[in-house]
Design an enzyme around this catalytic site. Structure first.
Site, PDB file in Angstrom:
ATOM      1  N   HIS A 193       0.772  -1.227  -0.131  1.00  0.00           N
ATOM      2  CA  HIS A 193       0.069  -0.099  -0.020  1.00  0.00           C
ATOM      3  C   HIS A 193       0.837   1.270   0.077  1.00  0.00           C
ATOM      4  CE1 HIS A 193      -3.846   2.176   0.648  1.00  0.00           C
ATOM      5  NE2 HIS A 193      -2.931   2.879   1.147  1.00  0.00           N
ATOM      6  N   ARG A 298     -19.483  14.651  12.842  1.00  0.00           N
ATOM      7  CA  ARG A 298     -19.586  13.490  13.910  1.00  0.00           C
ATOM      8  C   ARG A 298     -19.994  14.251  15.317  1.00  0.00           C
ATOM      9  NH1 ARG A 298     -14.639  11.542  11.229  1.00  0.00           N
ATOM     10  NH2 ARG A 298     -14.679   9.522  11.242  1.00  0.00           N
ATOM     11  N   ARG A 335     -24.376  13.639  11.738  1.00  0.00           N
ATOM     12  CA  ARG A 335     -24.926  12.319  12.107  1.00  0.00           C
ATOM     13  C   ARG A 335     -25.143  12.288  13.762  1.00  0.00           C
ATOM     14  NH1 ARG A 335     -19.690   8.262  12.269  1.00  0.00           N
ATOM     15  NH2 ARG A 335     -19.236   9.577  14.307  1.00  0.00           N
ATOM     16  N   GLU A 431     -22.291   0.866   7.941  1.00  0.00           N
ATOM     17  CA  GLU A 431     -21.092   0.469   8.633  1.00  0.00           C
ATOM     18  C   GLU A 431     -21.003  -0.689   9.283  1.00  0.00           C
ATOM     19  OE1 GLU A 431     -19.920   3.613  11.229  1.00  0.00           O
ATOM     20  OE2 GLU A 431     -21.970   3.950  11.948  1.00  0.00           O
ATOM     21  N   ASN A 454     -14.595   2.798   7.837  1.00  0.00           N
ATOM     22  CA  ASN A 454     -13.482   2.373   9.252  1.00  0.00           C
ATOM     23  C   ASN A 454     -14.415   1.279  10.015  1.00  0.00           C
ATOM     24  OD1 ASN A 454     -12.370   4.684   8.336  1.00  0.00           O
ATOM     25  ND2 ASN A 454     -13.338   5.952   9.854  1.00  0.00           N
ATOM     26  N   ASP A 455     -15.555   1.354  10.113  1.00  0.00           N
ATOM     27  CA  ASP A 455     -16.224   0.429  10.888  1.00  0.00           C
ATOM     28  C   ASP A 455     -16.706  -0.763  10.095  1.00  0.00           C
ATOM     29  OD1 ASP A 455     -16.459   1.040  13.669  1.00  0.00           O
ATOM     30  OD2 ASP A 455     -17.583   2.772  13.120  1.00  0.00           O
ATOM     31  N   ARG A 465      -9.074  -2.940  15.465  1.00  0.00           N
ATOM     32  CA  ARG A 465      -7.711  -2.274  15.113  1.00  0.00           C
ATOM     33  C   ARG A 465      -6.625  -1.851  16.125  1.00  0.00           C
ATOM     34  NH1 ARG A 465      -7.991   2.677  10.678  1.00  0.00           N
ATOM     35  NH2 ARG A 465     -10.046   3.179  11.511  1.00  0.00           N
ATOM     36  N   CYS A 502     -17.623   7.769   3.366  1.00  0.00           N
ATOM     37  CA  CYS A 502     -16.903   8.877   4.305  1.00  0.00           C
ATOM     38  C   CYS A 502     -15.901   8.134   5.394  1.00  0.00           C
ATOM     39  CB  CYS A 502     -17.691   9.530   5.135  1.00  0.00           C
ATOM     40  SG  CYS A 502     -18.840   8.451   6.436  1.00  0.00           S
TER      41      CYS A 502
HETATM   42  C1  PEP Z   1     -16.740   4.861   9.425  1.00  0.00           C
HETATM   43  O1  PEP Z   1     -17.038   3.999  10.279  1.00  0.00           O
HETATM   44  O2  PEP Z   1     -16.134   4.822   8.433  1.00  0.00           O
HETATM   45  C2  PEP Z   1     -16.950   6.458   9.868  1.00  0.00           C
HETATM   46  C3  PEP Z   1     -16.582   7.478   9.152  1.00  0.00           C
HETATM   47  O3  PEP Z   1     -17.432   6.644  11.336  1.00  0.00           O
HETATM   48  P1  PEP Z   1     -16.491   6.797  12.472  1.00  0.00           P
HETATM   49  O4  PEP Z   1     -14.941   6.600  12.107  1.00  0.00           O
HETATM   50  O5  PEP Z   1     -16.972   7.960  13.246  1.00  0.00           O
HETATM   51  O6  PEP Z   1     -16.797   5.485  13.407  1.00  0.00           O
HETATM   52 MG    MG Z   2     -18.165   4.481  11.959  1.00  0.00          MG
END
Ligand code: PEP
Ligand code: MG
Length: 580
Positions: A193, A298, A335, A431, A454-455, A465, A502
């Site tokens: 990467h 957020r 959100r 997510e 991310n989630d 993680r 996102c």
């Molecule tokens: C995600 O989960 O990708 C996200 C954008 O929300 P957060 O990082 O706030 O959990």
């Molecule tokens: Mg999230």
């Protein structure tokens, strides 16, 4: 003169002084000139004063609440702030080693941590968490003034070379690559990467230097050869001259400023880039980087350590209204609170702490505490009268949750009276794998989807993680993740609702092509990443991207996909380079 050899992954020569980035601890270490020492010490003291004030406020609030006995914990932290072994030691490190204050705090903390962990007394040993908390708060308050790696680097005189333990895409995307001449990472060859990243940024790079970020002293002159994989530490003046002659690398333009105007690929596909925001202060970056709106606010960050119950509807309304008015006429997506149950009435939420626990979290938590969710929805409905607002629910797992939440919102909107039902767009964050796989069932009940990778990565791969033993397995390019994204994109297309992405993946310049190839055209990301992502999009053909994604989706492992992307990028770089 010392030579370190790693793997050259992006060719070219770079000459500059070392800047060290230790991402594990999110602290950057860099040398400061003698005339900056007093300013740095002053920053340290200001951060201590601010931290003391914050801790006093927290302690006072908690002392009045149901868990008043917890206030003593924060009083103990206030005392730690004045401990010579923390601030005194950090000041000494700034003065003697001439390094930045955040790094000095980190070093002083490590010394204290070692001391505490050797203690026999379990009560005292437990205090190491408090020390970590205090040091984290100090670093956060120090960062607040400096605002991240990009600004830190801009304070460094002359060209620099970044030496990092690892370089994540979201940090890389925020750096000004017209100032950073090249980079090298400790992380090894496995991380293709980094190679993709280096090539997409067009900067010379070496990976696999093992412990270079620990061994190299910040400020040391370096010559990096991304072709041979050699990093020369403290080269002779002649070697520097020679390297500078060879360093005629076609540099990417600076990535600081945002351009105006719509973003389109070379074959005319319109791509929207919005910003993820946590603090109102971040809004100043919206214009600078050319964000087309706020794709993710957020909202839990407005609590900044306060208990959820203590934030009133009026306070929330004022905050949302200010956000909407500052961003208008561009849209804002807010959100609802994404907290877990530990964070509802305790001071647990810190911006640098990531949630990792499933369970009672996000929308589930809101539905389990309907009064709190209703208060937030009422504040949002009132704020929506002041500009284009979209409301988004986090951690959705199925249709019932969305229906319940929407019903609550409709009730609040009707009670308010001034907002027509349907005027506020309502979306679901996708997510959790269940939501992704059932996206076609969710789509009729929402106006838009936002994919939170991310989630989504964490839960689909069952990887926490923060757990070192498995964090290596956190693979954005895992075939399952890419397939889930495709499933969601297709469901959205079938139901004709917009879908954006996102998570951190959106701010990774090396992955944009793949994501556009998967059919995504809306992204929301850390504001500093927008210029580099815009540049990549503008050089991209959506048709080629689709071919690339089609092939990537047939590969069986993340490593194969990474390698394929790397080769594709290298091939397109060769095609683009002049035939000299
Ligand atoms: C995600 O989960 O990708 C996200 C954008 O929300 P957060 O990082 O706030 O959990
Ligand atoms: Mg999230």
């Amino acid at each position: 003169m010392d030579r370190l050899t790693g793997i050259g992954v992006s060719s070219g020569i770079a000459v500059g002084r070392a800047v060290i980035l230790t991402q594990r601890t999110e602290v950057m270490r860099f040398p400061i000139p003698p005339d900056r020492i007093e300013r740095e010490v002053q920053a340290l003291h200001s951060a201590r004063d601010l931290s003391r004030q914050q801790l006093r406020d927290i302690s006072a609030r908690i002392a009045q609440g149901p868990a008043s006995e917890l206030a003593a914990l924060f009083d103990a932290q206030i005392l730690m702030l004045d401990d010579e072994m923390l601030i005194g030691q950090a000041e000494k490190i700034v003065r003697e080693e001439r390094v930045n204050a955040a790094w000095a705090v980190h070093r002083a903390y490590e010394g204290l941590f070692e001391l505490f962990s050797k203690m026999e007394d379990p009560y005292l040993r437990e205090r190491e968490n408090d020390v970590a908390d205090v040091a984290g708060r100090l670093r956060m308050n120090l960062r607040h003034g400096a605002r991240g790696p990009k600004e830190l680097l801009s304070q460094i005189d002359g060209p620099s070379i970044l030496i990092a333990d690892e370089l994540t895409a979201s940090v890389a995307a925020q750096l000004d690559w017209s100032r950073v001449q090249g980079f090298a990472t400790d992380a090894g060859s496995r991380t293709y990467h980094t190679a993709i990243l280096a090539r997409s940024l067009k900067v010379p790079a070496i990976v696999g230097l093992h412990d270079a970020s620990l061994r190299i002293v910040a400020g040391t002159p370096l010559v990096l050869d991304g072709t041979t994989g050699e990093l020369v530490v403290s080269p002779s003046p002649e070697a520097i001259d020679e390297a500078q002659r060879r360093a005629a690398w076609p540099r990417r333009k600076g990535t600081g400023a945002g351009e105006a105007g719509p973003i389109v690929t070379t074959d005319g596909v319109r791509v929207r880039l919005e910003a993820n925001i946590e603090l109102l202060e971040d809004l100043e970056y919206l214009n600078e980087y050319g964000a087309e709106g706020v794709g993710l606010y957020r909202s839990e960050f407005m609590l900044s350590g306060r208990a959820l119950e203590s934030v009133t509807e009026d306070e929330q309304y004022a905050m949302y209204r200010s956000l909407i008015e500052q961003v208008a006429p561009r849209p804002v997506t807010i959100r609802t609170f994404d907290l877990d149950e530990r964070q509802v009435s305790r001071d647990q939420l810190r911006p640098e702490r990531r949630r990792t626990r499933p369970g009672l979290r996000g929308l589930r938590l809101g539905l389990a505490n309907p009064d709190l969710l209703r208060t937030q929805l009422r504040a949002l409905v009132r704020a929506s009268a002041h500009g284009p607002l979209r409301i988004m629910f986090p951690f959705v797992t199925g249709v019932e949750e969305v229906r319940q939440a929407r019903a609550m919102l409709t009730a609040e909107a009707s009670a308010f009276g001034r907002i027509a039902p349907g005027q506020i767009q309502v979306g679901a964050m996708i997510e959790v794998p269940s939501a992704a796989l059932a996206a076609d069932l969710l789509a009729p009940d929402v106006d838009f989807f936002t994919i939170g990778t991310n989630d989504l990565i964490q839960y689909s791969l069952a990887v926490d993680r923060t757990d070192d033993r498995v964090s290596d397995l956190y693979e954005p390019l895992h075939p399952a993740v890419l397939r889930l994204i495709r499933v969601v994109r297709r469901a959205a297309a079938r139901h004709r609702i917009p879908v954006s992405l996102c998570g951190e993946m959106a701010s990774d310049p090396a992955l944009v092509g793949l994501l556009v190839g998967l059919g995504l055209t809306e992204f929301s990301m850390t504001p500093g990443a927008i210029p580099i992502v815009r540049q990549v999009v503008q050089e991209l053909s959506a048709q080629d991207a689709r071919r690339l994604a089609g092939h990537a989706l047939r590969l069986a492992t993340a490593a194969e996909i990474e390698e394929y992307l790397f080769d594709a990028l290298a091939a397109s770089a060769i095609q683009r380079s002049p035939s000299s």
